[in-house]
Design a protein around this motif. Structure first.
Motif, PDB file in Angstrom:
ATOM      1  N   ARG A 341       0.735  -1.389   0.241  1.00 36.14           N
ATOM      2  CA  ARG A 341       0.092   0.118  -0.138  1.00 36.14           C
ATOM      3  C   ARG A 341       0.964   0.821  -0.088  1.00 36.14           C
ATOM      4  O   ARG A 341       0.336   2.728  -0.902  1.00 36.14           O
ATOM      5  N   HIS A 342       1.656   1.225   0.606  1.00 36.95           N
ATOM      6  CA  HIS A 342       2.941   2.574   0.991  1.00 36.95           C
ATOM      7  C   HIS A 342       3.499   2.241  -0.509  1.00 36.95           C
ATOM      8  O   HIS A 342       3.366   4.352  -1.113  1.00 36.95           O
ATOM      9  N   GLN A 343       4.181   1.463  -1.498  1.00 32.63           N
ATOM     10  CA  GLN A 343       4.253   1.831  -2.697  1.00 32.63           C
ATOM     11  C   GLN A 343       3.503   2.581  -3.252  1.00 32.63           C
ATOM     12  O   GLN A 343       3.996   3.602  -4.619  1.00 32.63           O
ATOM     13  N   ARG A 344       2.473   2.208  -3.640  1.00 31.77           N
ATOM     14  CA  ARG A 344       1.286   2.355  -4.377  1.00 31.77           C
ATOM     15  C   ARG A 344       0.631   4.182  -4.341  1.00 31.77           C
ATOM     16  O   ARG A 344       0.834   4.428  -5.093  1.00 31.77           O
ATOM     17  N   GLN A 345       0.586   4.692  -2.868  1.00 32.49           N
ATOM     18  CA  GLN A 345       0.673   5.302  -3.002  1.00 32.49           C
ATOM     19  C   GLN A 345       1.564   6.616  -2.301  1.00 32.49           C
ATOM     20  O   GLN A 345       2.082   7.992  -2.971  1.00 32.49           O
ATOM     21  N   ARG A 346       2.673   6.159  -3.035  1.00 33.59           N
ATOM     22  CA  ARG A 346       4.609   6.970  -3.179  1.00 33.59           C
ATOM     23  C   ARG A 346       3.842   7.135  -4.772  1.00 33.59           C
ATOM     24  O   ARG A 346       4.425   8.299  -5.009  1.00 33.59           O
ATOM     25  N   VAL A 347       3.772   6.765  -5.665  1.00 37.46           N
ATOM     26  CA  VAL A 347       3.349   6.275  -6.903  1.00 37.46           C
ATOM     27  C   VAL A 347       2.015   7.228  -6.830  1.00 37.46           C
ATOM     28  O   VAL A 347       2.612   8.347  -8.575  1.00 37.46           O
ATOM     29  N   LEU A 348       1.280   7.248  -6.267  1.00 37.31           N
ATOM     30  CA  LEU A 348       0.145   8.724  -7.454  1.00 37.31           C
ATOM     31  C   LEU A 348       0.742   9.663  -6.505  1.00 37.31           C
ATOM     32  O   LEU A 348      -0.036  10.834  -7.197  1.00 37.31           O
ATOM     33  N   SER A 349       0.624   9.776  -5.506  1.00 39.45           N
ATOM     34  CA  SER A 349       1.831  11.141  -5.237  1.00 39.45           C
ATOM     35  C   SER A 349       2.588  11.538  -6.256  1.00 39.45           C
ATOM     36  O   SER A 349       2.577  12.989  -5.984  1.00 39.45           O
ATOM     37  N   MET A 350       3.936  10.475  -6.539  1.00 42.78           N
ATOM     38  CA  MET A 350       4.676  11.248  -7.727  1.00 42.78           C
ATOM     39  C   MET A 350       3.888  12.334  -8.772  1.00 42.78           C
ATOM     40  O   MET A 350       4.055  13.142  -9.485  1.00 42.78           O
ATOM     41  N   ILE A 351       3.114  11.247  -9.072  1.00 39.29           N
ATOM     42  CA  ILE A 351       2.360  11.350  -9.872  1.00 39.29           C
ATOM     43  C   ILE A 351       1.378  12.529 -10.089  1.00 39.29           C
ATOM     44  O   ILE A 351       1.477  13.827 -11.162  1.00 39.29           O
ATOM     45  N   GLU A 352       0.980  12.538  -9.163  1.00 41.95           N
ATOM     46  CA  GLU A 352       0.270  14.950  -8.523  1.00 41.95           C
ATOM     47  C   GLU A 352       0.616  15.671  -8.601  1.00 41.95           C
ATOM     48  O   GLU A 352       0.865  17.000  -8.701  1.00 41.95           O
ATOM     49  N   GLN A 353       2.042  14.785  -7.968  1.00 41.91           N
ATOM     50  CA  GLN A 353       3.508  16.640  -7.833  1.00 41.91           C
ATOM     51  C   GLN A 353       4.327  16.694  -8.952  1.00 41.91           C
ATOM     52  O   GLN A 353       3.807  17.761  -9.519  1.00 41.91           O
ATOM     53  N   GLY A 354       4.012  15.998  -9.611  1.00 50.52           N
ATOM     54  CA  GLY A 354       4.187  15.558 -11.587  1.00 50.52           C
ATOM     55  C   GLY A 354       3.343  16.543 -12.426  1.00 50.52           C
ATOM     56  O   GLY A 354       3.807  17.331 -12.720  1.00 50.52           O
ATOM     57  N   VAL A 355       1.941  16.346 -12.009  1.00 51.41           N
ATOM     58  CA  VAL A 355       0.793  17.196 -13.123  1.00 51.41           C
ATOM     59  C   VAL A 355       1.851  18.531 -12.668  1.00 51.41           C
ATOM     60  O   VAL A 355       1.428  20.636 -13.001  1.00 51.41           O
ATOM     61  N   ALA A 356       1.345  18.715 -11.091  1.00 43.96           N
ATOM     62  CA  ALA A 356       1.293  19.928 -10.425  1.00 43.96           C
ATOM     63  C   ALA A 356       2.497  20.998 -10.608  1.00 43.96           C
ATOM     64  O   ALA A 356       2.780  22.486 -10.544  1.00 43.96           O
ATOM     65  N   GLU A 357       3.362  20.108 -10.692  1.00 44.09           N
ATOM     66  CA  GLU A 357       5.143  20.802 -11.145  1.00 44.09           C
ATOM     67  C   GLU A 357       4.985  20.833 -13.162  1.00 44.09           C
ATOM     68  O   GLU A 357       6.233  22.020 -13.512  1.00 44.09           O
ATOM     69  N   GLY A 358       4.335  21.027 -13.591  1.00 36.40           N
ATOM     70  CA  GLY A 358       4.340  20.895 -15.294  1.00 36.40           C
ATOM     71  C   GLY A 358       3.532  19.913 -16.361  1.00 36.40           C
ATOM     72  O   GLY A 358       3.236  20.301 -17.153  1.00 36.40           O
ATOM     73  N   ALA A 359       3.521  18.811 -15.705  1.00 37.58           N
ATOM     74  CA  ALA A 359       3.537  17.365 -16.828  1.00 37.58           C
ATOM     75  C   ALA A 359       2.151  17.305 -16.843  1.00 37.58           C
ATOM     76  O   ALA A 359       1.879  17.701 -15.850  1.00 37.58           O
ATOM     77  N   ARG A 360       1.760  16.667 -17.984  1.00 36.88           N
ATOM     78  CA  ARG A 360       0.263  16.865 -18.518  1.00 36.88           C
ATOM     79  C   ARG A 360       0.518  15.365 -19.015  1.00 36.88           C
ATOM     80  O   ARG A 360       0.813  14.523 -19.610  1.00 36.88           O
ATOM     81  N   LEU A 361      -0.619  14.556 -18.072  1.00 36.17           N
ATOM     82  CA  LEU A 361      -1.376  12.981 -17.850  1.00 36.17           C
ATOM     83  C   LEU A 361      -2.135  12.759 -18.776  1.00 36.17           C
ATOM     84  O   LEU A 361      -2.924  14.018 -19.373  1.00 36.17           O
ATOM     85  N   ILE A 362      -1.856  11.890 -19.705  1.00 36.07           N
ATOM     86  CA  ILE A 362      -2.078  11.792 -20.638  1.00 36.07           C
ATOM     87  C   ILE A 362      -2.990  10.177 -20.643  1.00 36.07           C
ATOM     88  O   ILE A 362      -3.833   9.762 -21.339  1.00 36.07           O
ATOM     89  N   LYS A 363      -2.711   9.663 -19.764  1.00 36.78           N
ATOM     90  CA  LYS A 363      -3.280   8.312 -19.919  1.00 36.78           C
ATOM     91  C   LYS A 363      -3.350   7.862 -18.279  1.00 36.78           C
ATOM     92  O   LYS A 363      -2.156   7.918 -17.336  1.00 36.78           O
ATOM     93  N   GLY A 364      -4.276   7.208 -17.767  1.00 29.83           N
ATOM     94  CA  GLY A 364      -3.995   6.718 -16.357  1.00 29.83           C
ATOM     95  C   GLY A 364      -3.631   7.185 -15.396  1.00 29.83           C
ATOM     96  O   GLY A 364      -4.429   8.460 -15.495  1.00 29.83           O
ATOM     97  N   GLY A 365      -3.027   7.196 -14.139  1.00 25.66           N
ATOM     98  CA  GLY A 365      -2.491   8.252 -12.826  1.00 25.66           C
ATOM     99  C   GLY A 365      -3.346   7.281 -11.710  1.00 25.66           C
ATOM    100  O   GLY A 365      -3.328   8.237 -11.020  1.00 25.66           O
ATOM    101  N   GLY A 366      -4.066   6.563 -12.129  1.00 28.35           N
ATOM    102  CA  GLY A 366      -5.220   6.037 -10.998  1.00 28.35           C
ATOM    103  C   GLY A 366      -5.264   4.669 -10.299  1.00 28.35           C
ATOM    104  O   GLY A 366      -4.613   4.097 -11.116  1.00 28.35           O
ATOM    105  N   ILE A 367      -6.029   4.416  -9.278  1.00 29.32           N
ATOM    106  CA  ILE A 367      -6.187   3.478  -9.657  1.00 29.32           C
ATOM    107  C   ILE A 367      -7.451   2.755 -10.048  1.00 29.32           C
ATOM    108  O   ILE A 367      -8.550   2.576 -10.489  1.00 29.32           O
TER     109      ILE A 367
END
Length: 491
Positions: A341-367
């Motif tokens: 569970r910790h690793q999954r939350q870490r990955v989800l948090s990094m995706i969220e942070q990446g989008v906040a820093e300007g990356a553009r999500l085009i596929k997936g990103g969730g559970i």
């Protein structure tokens, strides 16, 4: 609950299976269901001390380190015993690592066991002593005949991760034992049975002398890692894991100036040069979903010509639709869950942070829908046109691909080398000469060109920069476990 046959809850110390101090155990949780599948031994510092004492005595007081033929015989017997229990090892891999059944039967279990044959063959023909001939030191008027000897380092503390547990364990302990070292293995807490099964196999087969190999599992391994890294009875620490923990191991080992091998993180680039067959080259991007992206050398940064960015986004997004994920035992399952569970939350948090820093999500990103019970995450694609967000620079360890456009080949090389890591790279080009020219300028330890694959038992694996120190596997990996001694004899 009843423990499955492959669920071993004992430590292996000084040739015997034993309960942890106070019969301590901890829960082993299946990544695919988030449910309890059994129990594992929870070693203490006292258990680690017993294991280290046994390893030290086996090295100092027995013939193990000098009996080359004896080691060949012992290791052959140990490997054959592993082959006899290959189904149990596969079952443990599926259950506790969340590996798909196909992956367990290939890269996770069968492949690593097959690779041990190369080490034993290498041991059989290794030159332990070499005559350097005579040399006259004119300043003193003496002539000496010189002999160069290779000898085992001593006691090795092997610390291994959970993503490819058997492969990495065997890549450490088999060369170390072959070189004449004795070993204390501290396995990852999330995959204890894979390691503990090796202890059961060793005990039942009686392949190895007492104390030569010792295996510890623990729910909170940091204290044991610190103990092994600082204790003066340990001559070498061989660690595979995150760069952050690698720094801590290196600092701890420095207190007694131990030899250290570190195989750490990666953020490998995949460079598609303008003349490449893009349809075929982009299929390689599916590798980021292999074992749910939990591989240090997977190419997680896709570098493509800026004028083809829109085309690449569409093609890769379509390819990702082919990824089927779910029950690792299901026929056709390509991707299983993350480890916990910790690793999954870490990955989800990094995706969220990446989008906040300007990356553009085009596929997936969730559970993924319908897979909330285990630790699953959707295969994910982001685009970072600047290449400087966390998803473009930091190791994520999940099924996340970041696409980064480049202006020209020089810019691509600059982007590829901009990471703190230097573990691997992938290059595609219609011109092999051009691909090789780029490969030689990438600061990475292993590079695949036009569909090549570096993985083989005779190929040294390791990285530049913050991806580690030293090499594992191959002749160079064997040499990590050796010291060099020169003896000069008056002529």
């Amino acid at each position: 609950m009843q423990q499955p046959d492959y669920g071993e809850a004992r430590l292996y110390i000084d040739g015997e299976l034993c309960a942890a101090e106070g019969r301590r155990e901890y829960d082993n949780i299946a990544p695919a269901t988030a449910k309890l599948i059994g129990r594992a031994a929870d070693a203490s510092i006292a258990d680690a001390d017993k294991a280290l004492t046994a390893a030290r005595q086996a090295f100092d007081r027995t013939a193990w380190s000098m009996d080359h033929q004896g080691r060949i015989t012992a290791l052959k017997k140990f490997v054959e015993a592993m082959r006899a229990e290959i189904k149990s090892l596969q079952d443990a891999m599926v259950a506790e690592a969340g590996s798909t059944r196909h992956n367990a039967e290939t890269a996770q279990v069968n492949g690593p066991i097959a690779m041990t044959d190369w080490v034993i063959d290498y041991l059989e023909q290794f030159e332990w002593q070499r005559d350097l001939g005579e040399y006259t030191l004119t300043a003193f008027g003496t002539t000496s005949r010189r002999v160069l000897c290779r000898e085992a380092v001593g006691v090795v503390a092997a610390i291994t991760p959970w993503n490819f547990p058997l492969q990495i364990i065997l890549a450490k302990i088999i060369p170390a034992l072959a070189a004449g070292c004795t070993v204390v293995l501290k396995a990852a807490p999330d995959t204890p049975w894979t390691a503990a099964l090796l202890g059961r196999i060793a005990q039942q087969s009686k392949a190895l002398p007492k104390g030569v190999l010792n295996i510890l599992t623990a729910s909170q391994p940091a204290d044991i890692g610190q103990f092994l890294s600082t204790d003066p009875r340990v001559d070498m620490v061989s660690f595979t894991g995150s760069t952050r923990v690698g720094r801590e191991v290196m600092a701890a080992a420095a207190q007694t100036v131990k030899k250290v091998f570190l195989e750490l993180g990666g953020k490998s680039p995949h460079i598609i040069l303008p003349d490449a067959d893009f349809g075929a080259a982009l299929l390689n991007c599916l590798a980021v979903c292999y074992h749910a992206g939990q591989g240090c050398v997977l190419a997680t940064r896709l570098l493509v010509p800026a004028d083809r960015l829109a085309e690449v986004e569409t093609t890769v997004s379509g390819y990702f639709d082919f990824i089927t994920l779910g029950d690792p035992e299901a026929a056709g399952a390509i991707m299983g869950p993350l480890i916990n569970r910790h690793q999954r939350q870490r990955v989800l948090s990094m995706i969220e942070q990446g989008v906040a820093e300007g990356a553009r999500l085009i596929k997936g990103g969730g559970i993924p829908e319908g897979l909330q019970q285990g630790f699953y995450i959707e295969p994910t694609i982001l685009v970072d046109e600047q290449g400087n967000s966390c998803v473009a620079q930091q190791e994520i360890f999940g099924p996340v691909l970041t696409i980064i456009p480049y202006r020209d080949v020089e810019h691509a090389i600059t982007l590829a080398n901009s990471s703190d890591y230097g573990l691997g790279a992938v290059i595609n080009s219609g011109d092999e000469t051009a691909a090789m020219a780029v490969a030689k300028r990438i600061r990475a330890g292993v590079i695949n060109v036009n569909g090549g694959n570096f993985l083989a038992p005779d190929v040294p694996f390791g990285g530049y920069k913050q991806s580690g120190i030293g090499r594992e596997m191959g002749a160079e990996g064997f040499a990590e476990y050796l010291e060099t001694k020169t003896i000069a004899i008056g002529a």
